[in-house]
Design an enzyme around this catalytic site. Structure first.
Site, PDB file in Angstrom:
ATOM      1  N   GLY A   1       0.807  -1.217   0.000  1.00 45.39           N
ATOM      2  CA  GLY A   1       0.000   0.000   0.000  1.00 45.39           C
ATOM      3  C   GLY A   1       0.843   1.271   0.000  1.00 45.39           C
TER       4      GLY A   1
ATOM      5  CD  GLU B   1       0.607  -5.689  -2.128  1.00 47.29           C
ATOM      6  OE1 GLU B   1       1.584  -5.972  -2.844  1.00 47.29           O
ATOM      7  OE2 GLU B   1       0.259  -4.524  -1.882  1.00 47.29           O
TER       8      GLU B   1
HETATM    9  N1  COA Z   1       1.799  -3.858   8.704  1.00 49.20           N
HETATM   10  C1  COA Z   1       1.847  -3.867  10.048  1.00 49.20           C
HETATM   11  N2  COA Z   1       3.003  -3.739  10.734  1.00 49.20           N
HETATM   12  C2  COA Z   1       4.133  -3.596  10.039  1.00 49.20           C
HETATM   13  C3  COA Z   1       4.157  -3.587   8.627  1.00 49.20           C
HETATM   14  C4  COA Z   1       2.916  -3.724   7.954  1.00 49.20           C
HETATM   15  N3  COA Z   1       2.825  -3.681   6.630  1.00 49.20           N
HETATM   16  N4  COA Z   1       5.440  -3.465   8.217  1.00 49.20           N
HETATM   17  C5  COA Z   1       6.172  -3.378   9.334  1.00 49.20           C
HETATM   18  N5  COA Z   1       5.397  -3.465  10.428  1.00 49.20           N
HETATM   19  C6  COA Z   1       5.808  -3.428  11.843  1.00 49.20           C
HETATM   20  C7  COA Z   1       6.434  -4.748  12.291  1.00 49.20           C
HETATM   21  O1  COA Z   1       5.415  -5.666  12.632  1.00 49.20           O
HETATM   22  C8  COA Z   1       7.244  -4.281  13.464  1.00 49.20           C
HETATM   23  O2  COA Z   1       6.378  -4.076  14.562  1.00 49.20           O
HETATM   24  P1  COA Z   1       6.765  -4.665  16.030  1.00 49.20           P
HETATM   25  O3  COA Z   1       8.082  -3.992  16.346  1.00 49.20           O
HETATM   26  O4  COA Z   1       5.642  -4.224  16.897  1.00 49.20           O
HETATM   27  O5  COA Z   1       6.923  -6.132  15.859  1.00 49.20           O
HETATM   28  C9  COA Z   1       7.748  -2.904  13.024  1.00 49.20           C
HETATM   29  O6  COA Z   1       6.851  -2.484  12.000  1.00 49.20           O
HETATM   30  C10 COA Z   1       9.159  -2.915  12.466  1.00 49.20           C
HETATM   31  O7  COA Z   1       9.200  -3.860  11.392  1.00 49.20           O
HETATM   32  P2  COA Z   1      10.269  -5.049  11.296  1.00 49.20           P
HETATM   33  O8  COA Z   1       9.689  -6.104  10.429  1.00 49.20           O
HETATM   34  O9  COA Z   1      10.735  -5.441  12.647  1.00 49.20           O
HETATM   35  O10 COA Z   1      11.443  -4.286  10.538  1.00 49.20           O
HETATM   36  P3  COA Z   1      12.565  -4.958   9.635  1.00 49.20           P
HETATM   37  O11 COA Z   1      13.585  -3.889   9.403  1.00 49.20           O
HETATM   38  O12 COA Z   1      13.033  -6.244  10.204  1.00 49.20           O
HETATM   39  O13 COA Z   1      11.848  -5.282   8.239  1.00 49.20           O
HETATM   40  C11 COA Z   1      10.387  -4.843   6.373  1.00 49.20           C
HETATM   41  C12 COA Z   1      11.362  -4.248   7.414  1.00 49.20           C
HETATM   42  C13 COA Z   1       9.770  -3.653   5.633  1.00 49.20           C
HETATM   43  C14 COA Z   1      11.169  -5.714   5.372  1.00 49.20           C
HETATM   44  C15 COA Z   1       9.309  -5.694   7.085  1.00 49.20           C
HETATM   45  O14 COA Z   1       8.754  -4.920   8.126  1.00 49.20           O
HETATM   46  C16 COA Z   1       8.182  -6.129   6.189  1.00 49.20           C
HETATM   47  O15 COA Z   1       8.370  -7.042   5.389  1.00 49.20           O
HETATM   48  N6  COA Z   1       6.981  -5.510   6.321  1.00 49.20           N
HETATM   49  C17 COA Z   1       5.810  -5.900   5.600  1.00 49.20           C
HETATM   50  C18 COA Z   1       5.871  -5.463   4.175  1.00 49.20           C
HETATM   51  C19 COA Z   1       4.657  -5.937   3.413  1.00 49.20           C
HETATM   52  O16 COA Z   1       4.464  -7.100   3.177  1.00 49.20           O
HETATM   53  N7  COA Z   1       3.822  -4.976   3.011  1.00 49.20           N
HETATM   54  C20 COA Z   1       2.650  -5.245   2.229  1.00 49.20           C
HETATM   55  C21 COA Z   1       1.458  -5.365   3.087  1.00 49.20           C
HETATM   56  S1  COA Z   1       0.034  -5.776   2.128  1.00 49.20           S
END
Ligand code: COA
Length: 260
Positions: free
Chosen positions: A112, A135
């Site tokens: 998003g 996604e």
């Molecule tokens: N929705 C909800 N929470 C999210 C999020 C999302 N799309 N992306 C990140 N967060 C949250 C994590 O759950 C974490 O929360 P917490 O500390 O309470 O556990 C916080 O943000 C930090 O993220 P984290 O994953 O620990 O950081 P990272 O540096 O290890 O990884 C990303 C970064 C961007 C690679 C990873 O967060 C990720 O893959 N996010 C989802 C991306 C995604 O699939 N987006 C499409 C959604 S449809």
């Protein structure tokens, strides 16, 4: 109006909206989407605002996607509703705004987040930014316009690959594909977006809004972009801005546009 998840600053006629949930990498939950709708709507109605910059707080993320925790147990109907409502109040809303929006991609723009950037009119990325539509790795598809706007911006073949592999690309790769207009150092990002905004705000706000309508018309079902262009071109002749712009040229002075 006070907001919980976003910050708004204004410098003369340029407003900056910062999505401010850095602890969740600025993920778009329902209330953030609502607040963004309200903020864009209020700025559009404010005649003093001529350009908007949209960015994320912190160094890590623009927006890491829709809030996964919020929709993890949704039903089919709730999924449809989530996508339809989000498209209506934020993604299509931004695309059709009268005021140009520049997305300043300061970090991860995923799911998003990238869809929101694609709904904006211009995109500039920090060289540290990473983009993707992950996604399908979650068992879902892009639902905020990503399957439509990504092929519009980078072509069907590349969009297929990005969406089906769920892979992230770098800012330089995004630049080469035409997904972002510019790549700059992170510390220069907002100043660079501001420079683009400064060039825009010198021009007629009413002509800018009509130009965006005509450009968008090409991508709208059942709309003929050339016809929209003809009508919008004609409407310009009825504006105060047109009279001022042409008169100023003839009088060899700088035009002072009011947007009327
Ligand atoms: N929705 C909800 N929470 C999210 C999020 C999302 N799309 N992306 C990140 N967060 C949250 C994590 O759950 C974490 O929360 P917490 O500390 O309470 O556990 C916080 O943000 C930090 O993220 P984290 O994953 O620990 O950081 P990272 O540096 O290890 O990884 C990303 C970064 C961007 C690679 C990873 O967060 C990720 O893959 N996010 C989802 C991306 C995604 O699939 N987006 C499409 C959604 S449809």
């Amino acid at each position: 109006m006070s907001y919980k998840n976003i910050l708004i600053t204004k410098e003369q006629t340029i407003a900056t909206i910062t999505i401010n949930r850095p602890q969740k990498l600025n993920a778009l939950n329902k209330s953030t989407i609502q607040e963004l709708h309200q903020a864009f709507s209020a700025l559009e109605q404010n005649p003093d605002i001529k350009a908007i910059i949209l960015t994320g707080s912190g160094e890590k993320a623009f927006v890491a996607g829709a809030d996964i925790a919020e929709f993890a147990d949704f039903s089919i109907e709730e999924g449809i509703q989530l996508s339809a409502q989000g498209q209506d109040i934020l993604f299509n809303f931004v695309e059709n705004l009268k005021v140009p929006v520049i997305a300043a991609l300061n970090g991860f723009a995923l799911g998003g987040g990238l869809e929101l950037a694609m709904a904006c009119h211009i995109r500039v990325a920090a060289d540290t930014a990473k983009m993707g539509l992950p996604e399908v790795s979650l068992g879902v598809i892009p639902g905020y316009g990503g399957t439509q706007r990504l092929p519009q911006l980078i072509g069907k073949g590349r969009a297929m690959e990005m969406i089906l592999t769920a892979a992230m690309i770098t800012a330089d790769e995004a630049y080469r594909m035409g997904l972002v207009n510019h790549v700059v150092a992170p510390e220069e990002l907002l100043a660079y977006c501001n420079e683009i905004a400064q060039k825009i705000i010198k021009n007629s706000p009413s002509a800018i809004s009509m130009a965006m309508t005509a450009i968008n018309a090409n991508y709208k079902e059942g709309e003929n972009g050339f016809e929209t262009e003809i009508k919008s071109f004609g409407r310009c002749f009825g504006t105060v801005d047109f009279k001022e712009g042409t008169q100023a040229f003839i009088e060899k002075r700088k035009a002072v546009f009011t947007g009327e």
